[in-house]
Design an enzyme around this catalytic site. Structure first.
Site, PDB file in Angstrom:
ATOM      1  N   ARG A  78      -5.326  -6.531   5.317  1.00 27.07           N
ATOM      2  CA  ARG A  78      -5.384  -5.906   6.224  1.00 27.07           C
ATOM      3  C   ARG A  78      -5.879  -6.729   7.309  1.00 27.07           C
ATOM      4  O   ARG A  78      -5.314  -6.589   8.684  1.00 27.07           O
ATOM      5  CB  ARG A  78      -6.028  -4.335   6.114  1.00 27.07           C
ATOM      6  CG  ARG A  78      -5.467  -3.496   5.267  1.00 27.07           C
ATOM      7  CD  ARG A  78      -6.062  -2.143   5.394  1.00 27.07           C
ATOM      8  NE  ARG A  78      -5.994  -1.438   6.488  1.00 27.07           N
ATOM      9  CZ  ARG A  78      -4.949  -0.328   6.818  1.00 27.07           C
ATOM     10  NH1 ARG A  78      -4.238  -0.089   5.565  1.00 27.07           N
ATOM     11  NH2 ARG A  78      -5.085  -0.053   7.816  1.00 27.07           N
ATOM     12  N   TYR A 133      -0.085  -5.631  -5.884  1.00 29.05           N
ATOM     13  CA  TYR A 133       0.472  -6.492  -5.297  1.00 29.05           C
ATOM     14  C   TYR A 133      -0.279  -7.565  -4.804  1.00 29.05           C
ATOM     15  O   TYR A 133      -1.511  -7.505  -4.513  1.00 29.05           O
ATOM     16  CB  TYR A 133       1.229  -5.820  -4.183  1.00 29.05           C
ATOM     17  CG  TYR A 133       0.758  -5.078  -3.109  1.00 29.05           C
ATOM     18  CD1 TYR A 133       0.078  -5.772  -1.961  1.00 29.05           C
ATOM     19  CD2 TYR A 133       0.572  -3.868  -2.994  1.00 29.05           C
ATOM     20  CE1 TYR A 133      -0.652  -5.167  -1.082  1.00 29.05           C
ATOM     21  CE2 TYR A 133      -0.151  -3.059  -2.108  1.00 29.05           C
ATOM     22  CZ  TYR A 133      -0.712  -3.413  -1.099  1.00 29.05           C
ATOM     23  OH  TYR A 133      -1.409  -2.855  -0.149  1.00 29.05           O
ATOM     24  N   ASP A 158      -3.103   7.241  13.268  1.00 29.15           N
ATOM     25  CA  ASP A 158      -3.883   8.240  12.511  1.00 29.15           C
ATOM     26  C   ASP A 158      -4.416   9.362  13.484  1.00 29.15           C
ATOM     27  O   ASP A 158      -4.668  10.607  12.772  1.00 29.15           O
ATOM     28  CB  ASP A 158      -5.046   7.772  11.550  1.00 29.15           C
ATOM     29  CG  ASP A 158      -4.324   7.032  10.072  1.00 29.15           C
ATOM     30  OD1 ASP A 158      -3.028   7.277   9.947  1.00 29.15           O
ATOM     31  OD2 ASP A 158      -4.899   6.373   9.470  1.00 29.15           O
TER      32      ASP A 158
END
Length: 404
Positions: free
Chosen positions: A109, A217, A293
């Site tokens: 991120r 991943y 969000d």
């Protein structure tokens, strides 16, 4: 008290907030970002970025920086957590890229946040401020007053709420509570040597089973693995103290050896409860607008939280048309974003339930469907990954090029 006056204040300096500030600045609108943390950083580890968001990052001029640390997975693989059987694969190679125009990438991120932050710091129309926690937002009619908990006050023509699930700006639109999904996620990234259940280190791997799933991943140019182990808690009101490693191992104990061993090796990861909210009918109230969000918190099953936030920022900049004196463009932002993000929110819930079903008949039908689909069948992804903003952003992109 002296008040700082700005054109736009963006509350929240995460991926969505910085992306919005950069998009506004590139369209000619100055943006001031307030971030409550002492430093700009992202909570969590890995991030899956679909072609719609890779396209958005390209439009923000950040593709080379993102590609420098991204991993380009060859396949997505879905397996049974109970038996280890591969149920289906998704080809993420050349055919996928040709179909959608951009690749599917996975990365840390902060490897998305950092290029956004540097681009914002370098742009003369973006200003950044840390250690500012917004306590109240008041629309006074001709401006918005933003009051911080340390007594600092600012005003702006427009305030953008990019302040997450418990958004202060959202309270101008709705007074609603987060909805607990009943699941918690253990998230973390470890060196790639540590352990993995994946046969191919470039794959995005998902194991699904009754009340659990495991996602894995590579990130950081393939040097680390991101892992998310998710399980249903026994009661929605269960205290977080009950979400420890013992509970995680117990929930995964019926699963196959490779899944159990991988979860056990990462059992000390941080637990995050999964929340969303009911969709809103509007993202706008007077001189306030919400994105990401703050507008449409969604469960993680479509991998679209940050992706939709980036789309929000570009759409907001485009509909405002390079100015904030006339805010009539907010109605168009609303009309474009509410239906699309509502579909994401409403789709994520049943998608997650299908992964975790304990109904043996439903599980059998799910697995049968997955076994039948072709690796290059992208039909179910088209609504997410096709360029839904081309007609809107084309003219704005041309204008942005002239401003560089």
């Amino acid at each position: 008290m002296t008040q700082e006056a700005h054109d736009v204040i963006v509350v929240g300096g995460g991926i969505g907030g910085l992306g919005t500030a950069l998009a506004l600045a590139r369209s000619g609108v100055p943006a001031h970002v307030l971030e409550r943390a002492p430093e700009f950083s992202e909570v969590g580890a890995g991030l899956q970025v679909g072609p719609n968001a890779v396209r958005a990052l390209d439009r923000l001029g950040l593709l080379d920086e993102v590609y420098a640390t991204a991993v380009f997975p060859r396949r997505g693989v879905v397996s049974s957590a109970l038996t280890g059987e591969t149920l289906t694969t998704l080809d993420l190679g050349d055919g996928f890229r040709e179909r959608f125009g951009y690749p599917y990438v996975v990365l840390h991120r902060n490897d998305v946040l950092s290029p956004l932050l540097e681009a914002c710091r370098a742009h003369p129309l973006v200003s950044l401020e840390n250690d500012r926690t917004v306590a109240q937002v008041v629309d006074t009619g001709d401006r918005v007053r933003v009051c911080c908990d340390d007594g600092h006050e600012l005003t702006s023509k427009l305030v953008v709420g990019a302040d997450g699930l418990n958004s202060r700006v959202r309270t101008l639109i709705a007074d609603d509570d987060p909805v607990f999904s009943g699941y918690v996620a253990f998230r973390g990234a470890t060196p790639i040597k540590a352990t993995t259940a994946a046969e191919d280190e470039s794959d995005v791997r998902l194991w699904i089973g009754p009340n659990v799933h495991l996602m894995q991943y590579p990130v950081r140019s393939g040097t680390m693995y991101n892992q998310v182990a998710v399980f249903r808690v026994s009661d929605a009101s269960e205290e977080q103290d009950g979400w420890g490693s013992d509970a995680l191992l117990e929930r995964f104990s019926p699963m196959c050896d490779e899944v159990r061993s991988t979860v056990a090796a990462h059992a000390e990861a941080t637990a995050y409860p999964n929340f969303d909210k009911e969709p809103l009918g509007t993202f706008v109230a007077g001189r306030a607008v919400v994105i990401g969000d703050a507008a449409h918190p969604m469960l993680q099953y479509l991998g679209q939280g940050a992706c939709q936030a980036l789309e929000d920022g570009l759409t907001l900049a485009a509909t405002l048309g390079g100015q904030v004196d006339d805010l009539s463009g907010l109605a168009r932002y609303d009309a474009l974003r509410v239906p699309r993000t509502t579909r994401c929110q409403r789709s994520a819930r049943p998608w997650g339930e299908s992964w975790h079903t304990t109904d043996p008949i439903l599980g059998a039908y799910r697995d049968r469907y997955l076994r039948m689909r072709a690796p290059d069948d992208y039909n179910e992804l088209a609504w997410l990954y096709d360029d839904a903003l081309a007609s809107l952003l084309g003219p704005v992109e041309q204008e942005m090029e002239t401003r560089r």
